[in-house]
Design a protein around this motif. Structure first.
Motif, PDB file in Angstrom:
ATOM      1  N   ILE A  69      29.732 -14.816 -38.545  1.00 61.19           N
ATOM      2  CA  ILE A  69      30.202 -15.106 -37.185  1.00 61.19           C
ATOM      3  C   ILE A  69      31.282 -14.111 -36.779  1.00 61.19           C
ATOM      4  CG2 ILE A  69      31.375 -16.833 -35.758  1.00 61.19           C
ATOM      5  CD1 ILE A  69      30.035 -18.978 -37.509  1.00 61.19           C
ATOM      6  N   PHE A  70      32.140 -13.764 -37.733  1.00 65.77           N
ATOM      7  CA  PHE A  70      33.195 -12.780 -37.467  1.00 65.77           C
ATOM      8  C   PHE A  70      32.589 -11.427 -37.096  1.00 65.77           C
ATOM      9  CE2 PHE A  70      35.602  -9.192 -39.220  1.00 65.77           C
ATOM     10  CZ  PHE A  70      36.775  -9.291 -38.501  1.00 65.77           C
ATOM     11  N   PHE A  71      31.597 -10.975 -37.865  1.00 64.57           N
ATOM     12  CA  PHE A  71      30.956  -9.693 -37.567  1.00 64.57           C
ATOM     13  C   PHE A  71      30.315  -9.716 -36.178  1.00 64.57           C
ATOM     14  CE2 PHE A  71      30.719  -8.597 -42.248  1.00 64.57           C
ATOM     15  CZ  PHE A  71      31.486  -7.449 -42.124  1.00 64.57           C
ATOM     16  N   ASP A  72      29.640 -10.800 -35.851  1.00 60.42           N
ATOM     17  CA  ASP A  72      29.022 -10.905 -34.521  1.00 60.42           C
ATOM     18  C   ASP A  72      30.085 -10.822 -33.427  1.00 60.42           C
ATOM     19  OD1 ASP A  72      26.564 -11.183 -35.713  1.00 60.42           O
ATOM     20  OD2 ASP A  72      26.523 -13.378 -35.563  1.00 60.42           O
ATOM     21  N   ASP A  73      31.213 -11.462 -33.670  1.00 56.30           N
ATOM     22  CA  ASP A  73      32.303 -11.502 -32.694  1.00 56.30           C
ATOM     23  C   ASP A  73      32.893 -10.108 -32.469  1.00 56.30           C
ATOM     24  OD1 ASP A  73      34.333 -12.246 -31.014  1.00 56.30           O
ATOM     25  OD2 ASP A  73      35.342 -13.586 -32.419  1.00 56.30           O
ATOM     26  N   ILE A  74      33.265  -9.437 -33.555  1.00 53.81           N
ATOM     27  CA  ILE A  74      33.954  -8.154 -33.422  1.00 53.81           C
ATOM     28  C   ILE A  74      33.009  -7.047 -32.950  1.00 53.81           C
ATOM     29  CG2 ILE A  74      33.635  -7.422 -35.832  1.00 53.81           C
ATOM     30  CD1 ILE A  74      36.468  -6.269 -35.725  1.00 53.81           C
ATOM     31  N   LEU A  75      31.750  -7.075 -33.389  1.00 53.21           N
ATOM     32  CA  LEU A  75      30.796  -6.042 -32.964  1.00 53.21           C
ATOM     33  C   LEU A  75      30.418  -6.206 -31.494  1.00 53.21           C
ATOM     34  CD1 LEU A  75      28.525  -5.887 -36.135  1.00 53.21           C
ATOM     35  CD2 LEU A  75      30.047  -4.091 -35.293  1.00 53.21           C
ATOM     36  N   GLN A  76      30.342  -7.437 -31.046  1.00 53.15           N
ATOM     37  CA  GLN A  76      30.058  -7.672 -29.630  1.00 53.15           C
ATOM     38  C   GLN A  76      31.213  -7.168 -28.764  1.00 53.15           C
ATOM     39  OE1 GLN A  76      29.337 -11.779 -28.651  1.00 53.15           O
ATOM     40  NE2 GLN A  76      28.941 -11.368 -26.497  1.00 53.15           N
ATOM     41  N   ASP A  77      32.438  -7.421 -29.217  1.00 59.54           N
ATOM     42  CA  ASP A  77      33.596  -6.946 -28.457  1.00 59.54           C
ATOM     43  C   ASP A  77      33.687  -5.421 -28.497  1.00 59.54           C
ATOM     44  OD1 ASP A  77      36.247  -7.859 -27.109  1.00 59.54           O
ATOM     45  OD2 ASP A  77      36.882  -6.347 -28.562  1.00 59.54           O
ATOM     46  N   GLN A  78      33.388  -4.827 -29.648  1.00 62.26           N
ATOM     47  CA  GLN A  78      33.442  -3.369 -29.767  1.00 62.26           C
ATOM     48  C   GLN A  78      32.442  -2.697 -28.837  1.00 62.26           C
ATOM     49  OE1 GLN A  78      35.240  -1.159 -30.658  1.00 62.26           O
ATOM     50  NE2 GLN A  78      34.149   0.662 -31.330  1.00 62.26           N
ATOM     51  N   LYS A  79      31.287  -3.309 -28.659  1.00 62.64           N
ATOM     52  CA  LYS A  79      30.290  -2.760 -27.732  1.00 62.64           C
ATOM     53  C   LYS A  79      30.849  -2.726 -26.314  1.00 62.64           C
ATOM     54  CE  LYS A  79      25.476  -3.325 -26.274  1.00 62.64           C
ATOM     55  NZ  LYS A  79      24.232  -4.131 -26.427  1.00 62.64           N
ATOM     56  N   LEU A  80      31.557  -3.783 -25.946  1.00 61.09           N
ATOM     57  CA  LEU A  80      32.190  -3.829 -24.625  1.00 61.09           C
ATOM     58  C   LEU A  80      33.266  -2.757 -24.509  1.00 61.09           C
ATOM     59  CD1 LEU A  80      32.818  -5.155 -21.878  1.00 61.09           C
ATOM     60  CD2 LEU A  80      34.273  -6.787 -23.109  1.00 61.09           C
ATOM     61  N   ARG A  81      34.070  -2.580 -25.576  1.00 58.54           N
ATOM     62  CA  ARG A  81      35.149  -1.580 -25.543  1.00 58.54           C
ATOM     63  C   ARG A  81      34.586  -0.162 -25.424  1.00 58.54           C
ATOM     64  NH1 ARG A  81      38.068  -5.060 -23.609  1.00 58.54           N
ATOM     65  NH2 ARG A  81      37.819  -6.984 -24.788  1.00 58.54           N
ATOM     66  N   GLN A  82      33.471   0.096 -26.069  1.00 59.68           N
ATOM     67  CA  GLN A  82      32.857   1.418 -25.963  1.00 59.68           C
ATOM     68  C   GLN A  82      32.413   1.704 -24.534  1.00 59.68           C
ATOM     69  OE1 GLN A  82      29.730   1.578 -28.911  1.00 59.68           O
ATOM     70  NE2 GLN A  82      31.109   2.297 -30.506  1.00 59.68           N
TER      71      GLN A  82
END
Length: 297
Positions: A69-82
């Motif tokens: 769940i943590f990986f899904d959370d941080i990777l989803q946010d990183q996609k937005l930041r990119q």
């Protein structure tokens, strides 16, 4: 120049579940326990030091894959930041923020005598005049030419740099995620959640400890203990001796009732927010508390 516009800070908590107990050769009873992740906290900070996103997750279910769940959370946010970073770069490249008179003066100086300019923003070397042969080449093939350097996020003019230095200092696409004592603790939770889609690259210290690892070429996990080799309690106490105002992110997130409600993904009435605001005491978060790990089973 911002090499990485966003960075993350994370921490895990775990259930401590007793497995068995046995006595060693000295007759001392030892208990073996499993540490099962039960939650995490995550905050994303931008290049200006402001928290742009934060989340807290916790569960009572031992079977829940918290690390996944943590990986899904941080990777989803990183996609937005990119996506945000790309938009900022496009905007900043079209409209650099600089005084027009300064811009014209520097352009003239670059053409006439670049040796009188301040040194390169990056390497510190003085600029030199380019020969006619160098000037006849394409712009990208003039490595020693003085060019304008701007912040790729804010668009503000920073100074002049060699063309080669400016190109080498492009904005990074991999955001770091700092976790204290990652190498000896939190990494065990994360590595167990790896799958083929993670495309993980690991820098190991041993077969059980990892100095750093990168996931999907987007997030690089680093251990802040490597350069702040003390407990979080000691680091907090050291910083408190100077001024508690230094805890800007802590006060920004936990000092407002609406932000606390946001952490748990729920809203609140005006009365609930007002009541919660009266109970907030951020200074308590700067103290070491007693936590019943052995009773969380």
């Amino acid at each position: 120049m911002v090499r990485t516009p966003y960075r993350y800070y994370a921490d895990f908590e775990a259930f401590v579940k007793r497995k068995s107990s046995k006595r060693n050769v000295n007759g001392i009873e030892l208990e073996e326990s499993d540490h099962i992740p039960c939650g995490y906290a995550l905050v994303c900070v931008d290049w200006q030091g402001k928290a742009v996103n934060w989340s807290v997750y916790r569960t009572d279910d031992e079977e829940e894959n918290v690390a996944k769940i943590f990986f899904d959370d941080i990777l989803q946010d990183q996609k937005l930041r990119q996506n945000v970073s790309e938009l900022l770069q496009q905007q900043s490249s079209k409209s650099m923020i600089i005084n027009p008179q300064l811009r014209d003066m520097l352009k003239k100086q670059i053409r006439e005598d670049p040796t009188q300019l301040d040194p390169c923003y990056f390497c510190g070397e003085k600029f030199r005049r380019l020969s006619q042969q160098e000037m006849s080449k394409l712009f990208k093939n003039r490595p020693n030419m003085a060019v304008f350097l701007h912040d790729h996020c804010s668009g503000k003019f920073l100074g002049l740099a060699h063309n080669r230095c400016n190109l080498e200092a492009s904005m990074g696409k991999i955001s770091p995620c700092f976790t204290h004592n990652l190498k000896s603790y939190d990494s065990h939770f994360l590595v167990q959640a790896f799958d083929e889609s993670m495309n993980a690259t690991i820098i190991p210290c041993s077969s059980e400890k990892f100095m750093s690892f990168t996931v999907r070429n987007q997030i690089r996990f680093c251990d802040s203990f490597s350069f702040l080799s003390s407990s979080l309690e000691n680091l907090t106490n050291t910083l408190k001796k100077n001024n508690t105002d230094d805890f800007k992110l802590t006060k920004e997130i936990f000092g407002k009732a609406e932000n606390i409600l946001k952490l748990y993904k729920r809203g609140g009435t005006d009365q609930e927010i007002e009541d919660l605001a009266q109970q907030i005491n951020v200074d308590l978060l700067l103290q070491k508390g007693a936590y019943p790990y052995t009773h969380m089973q």
